[in-house]
Scaffold this motif. Structure first.
Motif, short mmCIF file in Angstrom:
data_model
loop_
_atom_site.label_atom_id
_atom_site.label_comp_id
_atom_site.label_asym_id
_atom_site.label_seq_id
_atom_site.Cartn_x
_atom_site.Cartn_y
_atom_site.Cartn_z
N LEU A 240 21.50 10.00 20.61
CA LEU A 240 20.98 9.97 19.25
C LEU A 240 19.56 10.54 19.20
CD1 LEU A 240 22.37 6.45 18.37
CD2 LEU A 240 22.97 8.55 17.16
N PHE A 241 18.76 10.22 20.22
CA PHE A 241 17.38 10.73 20.30
C PHE A 241 17.39 12.25 20.37
CE2 PHE A 241 13.33 11.50 22.61
CZ PHE A 241 12.47 10.77 21.80
N ASN A 242 18.31 12.80 21.18
CA ASN A 242 18.42 14.26 21.30
C ASN A 242 18.96 14.91 20.04
OD1 ASN A 242 17.69 15.45 24.08
ND2 ASN A 242 18.80 13.59 24.64
N CYS B 272 10.58 6.47 21.57
CA CYS B 272 11.29 6.38 20.29
C CYS B 272 10.43 5.62 19.27
CB CYS B 272 12.64 5.71 20.50
SG CYS B 272 13.76 5.89 19.09
N LEU B 273 9.82 4.52 19.70
CA LEU B 273 8.93 3.77 18.82
C LEU B 273 7.75 4.63 18.37
CD1 LEU B 273 8.96 0.44 20.84
CD2 LEU B 273 9.69 0.63 18.45
N ALA B 274 7.19 5.40 19.32
CA ALA B 274 6.06 6.26 19.00
C ALA B 274 6.45 7.34 17.99
CB ALA B 274 5.51 6.90 20.27
N GLN B 275 7.64 7.91 18.16
CA GLN B 275 8.13 8.94 17.24
C GLN B 275 8.25 8.39 15.82
OE1 GLN B 275 9.15 12.23 17.63
NE2 GLN B 275 8.55 12.38 19.77
N LEU B 276 8.56 7.11 15.74
CA LEU B 276 8.70 6.45 14.43
C LEU B 276 7.38 5.87 13.94
CD1 LEU B 276 12.13 4.70 15.14
CD2 LEU B 276 11.74 6.59 13.55
N GLU B 277 6.28 6.18 14.69
CA GLU B 277 4.92 5.75 14.37
C GLU B 277 4.76 4.23 14.38
OE1 GLU B 277 3.20 7.73 10.99
OE2 GLU B 277 3.67 9.73 11.78
N LEU B 278 5.59 3.58 15.21
CA LEU B 278 5.45 2.14 15.45
C LEU B 278 4.57 2.00 16.70
CD1 LEU B 278 9.18 1.22 14.77
CD2 LEU B 278 7.23 0.75 13.26
N VAL C 254 -2.24 9.11 24.14
CA VAL C 254 -1.92 9.65 22.81
C VAL C 254 -1.90 8.53 21.76
CG1 VAL C 254 -0.14 10.80 21.42
CG2 VAL C 254 -0.65 11.63 23.73
N ALA C 255 -1.32 7.39 22.15
CA ALA C 255 -1.24 6.26 21.22
C ALA C 255 -2.63 5.75 20.85
CB ALA C 255 -0.41 5.14 21.83
N PHE C 256 -3.51 5.62 21.84
CA PHE C 256 -4.87 5.14 21.55
C PHE C 256 -5.67 6.18 20.77
CE2 PHE C 256 -4.06 2.14 25.16
CZ PHE C 256 -4.21 0.98 24.42
N ALA C 257 -5.40 7.46 21.00
CA ALA C 257 -6.04 8.51 20.18
C ALA C 257 -5.60 8.37 18.73
CB ALA C 257 -5.68 9.89 20.73
N PHE C 258 -4.31 8.10 18.54
CA PHE C 258 -3.76 7.90 17.19
C PHE C 258 -4.44 6.70 16.52
CE2 PHE C 258 -0.66 6.40 14.08
CZ PHE C 258 -0.18 7.57 13.52
N LYS C 259 -4.74 5.68 17.33
CA LYS C 259 -5.41 4.47 16.80
C LYS C 259 -6.94 4.65 16.72
CE LYS C 259 -3.95 0.63 18.86
NZ LYS C 259 -3.53 -0.33 17.82
N GLU C 260 -7.39 5.88 17.08
CA GLU C 260 -8.82 6.24 17.03
C GLU C 260 -9.67 5.41 18.00
OE1 GLU C 260 -10.08 6.29 12.95
OE2 GLU C 260 -8.77 7.98 12.44
N ASN C 261 -9.05 4.99 19.10
CA ASN C 261 -9.77 4.31 20.18
C ASN C 261 -10.02 5.36 21.27
OD1 ASN C 261 -10.66 2.75 22.32
ND2 ASN C 261 -9.30 1.04 21.86
#
Length: 218
Positions: free
Chosen positions: A112-114, A145-151, A178-185
């Motif tokens: 499903l991811f692909n 998958c969670l990151a792709q959904l912005e969770l 990448v996640a911490f950059a998204f959170k501006e940390n």
């Protein structure tokens, strides 16, 4: 020990020709036993004879339409051929016929991811992790998958768990960055990206991201 079990043991030892002979004998002795065809299909898959393997899985399904492991084997063939839509269908049939293993849920999630159906993939990755808490690959894909959904917060938890299982998982550190950059940390992002590069100095994505983050922090 029955014939099929002898064949499986030979296959596990890497004695593929011996295993093929044993599975052939099992089919000749009992041509209506789907297990022998599934085992032969697994053997052919192991040596990358994918088209031949598929025929054996199809024969097993023709004998027993509820043979869950035959659908799973066929799903793996289609996945390896990058036919993710057919793989998804086969995995769903395996699930419908009672196979409830972490690997099946993981592979259905991957299909499903692909196919770009991340929201549909998510519960299968979650179930895969529930069934095998020490599977770092499943947990990593669940995090992606969670990151792709912005969770993002949920993704961070999964990537952290991956590192607990495998402290040298460079991709998990990169995705944490990448996640911490998204959170501006920024500080935390740089720290994670540097750890990714410590583990894998040629990690191009981490190197590129680190340059961007250092530019922002200066």
């Amino acid at each position: 020990m029955d014939t099929n079990q002898r064949g499986i043991e030979a296959m596990q030892k890497g004695n593929f020709e011996e295993a093929a002979t044993i599975f052939s004998e099992a089919i000749e002795a009992n041509p209506n036993n789907p297990i022998s065809y599934i085992n032969f299909g697994n053997l052919l898959s192991a040596v990358n004879e994918l088209d031949k393997a598929l025929k054996f899985y199809e024969k097993a399904i023709a004998i027993d339409s509820n043979a869950a492991t035959a659908y799973y084997g066929a799903g793996n063939v289609y996945f390896n051929l990058e036919n993710f839509d057919e793989a998804k269908k086969m995995y769903e049939k395996a699930l419908q016929n009672g196979l409830d293993e972490g690997d099946l849920h993981f592979m259905l999630g991957m299909s499903l991811f692909n196919l770009g159906q991340n929201r549909l993939a998510l519960p299968y990755f979650q179930r895969s992790v529930e069934l095998n808490k020490k599977d770092s690959d499943a947990r990593f894909q669940y995090g992606l998958c969670l990151a792709q959904l912005e969770l993002i917060d949920d993704a961070v938890k999964q990537f952290d768990a991956v590192i607990q299982l495998d402290e040298d998982h460079a991709d998990a550190y990169y995705n944490l960055g990448v996640a911490f950059a998204f959170k501006e940390n920024t500080d935390k992002a740089i720290d994670m990206l540097e750890k990714a590069l410590d583990i894998q100095p040629n990690h191009m994505l981490a190197g590129h991201a680190l340059k961007i983050m250092n530019g922002q922090s200066n």
